[in-house]
Design an enzyme around this catalytic site. Structure first.
Site, PDB file in Angstrom:
ATOM      1  N   HIS A  15       0.848  -1.189   0.000  1.00 29.04           N
ATOM      2  CA  HIS A  15       0.000   0.000   0.000  1.00 29.04           C
ATOM      3  C   HIS A  15       0.883   1.239   0.000  1.00 29.04           C
ATOM      4  CE1 HIS A  15      -3.627  -2.307   0.636  1.00 29.04           C
ATOM      5  NE2 HIS A  15      -2.963  -3.006   1.548  1.00 29.04           N
ATOM      6  N   ALA A  16       0.328   2.338  -0.438  1.00 36.57           N
ATOM      7  CA  ALA A  16       0.967   3.660  -0.433  1.00 36.57           C
ATOM      8  C   ALA A  16       2.411   3.641  -0.921  1.00 36.57           C
ATOM      9  CB  ALA A  16       0.839   4.290   0.935  1.00 36.57           C
TER      10      ALA A  16
END
Length: 92
Positions: A15-16
């Site tokens: 993620h991110a």
């Protein structure tokens, strides 16, 4: 067709920040590189250079994913991308 498996090392999963690092690296190669969770059909694999695809994959810390690509140099590209996934980018 070349194929590699990788275990997601980042503590927050793919993620991110880890997804952005991976997508940028995948996009630098001239190959169509796909990613899927282990056990999912190859025809459901997503574009590894798309951060939106990576985030929708929902891969968590410790999950195993499968990378696939075809063409000259694809095996080297996949080896590099496995290294990125198997690095904990949250610890840096």
């Amino acid at each position: 067709m070349f194929e590699r498996t990788a275990t997601i090392a980042s503590r927050v999963g793919l993620h991110a920040r880890p997804a952005a690092i991976f997508a940028e690296a995948a996009g630098e190669y001239p190959h169509e590189i796909t990613i899927a969770r282990q056990g999912e059909p190859a025809d459901e694999a997503m574009d590894a250079a798309s951060i939106l695809s990576l985030m929708s994959l929902g891969a968590s810390h410790g999950d195993v994913v499968v990378l696939r690509a075809d063409g000259d140099g694809a095996d080297t590209a996949l080896d590099h991308l496995v290294q990125i996934l198997e690095t904990d980018h949250d610890a840096e």
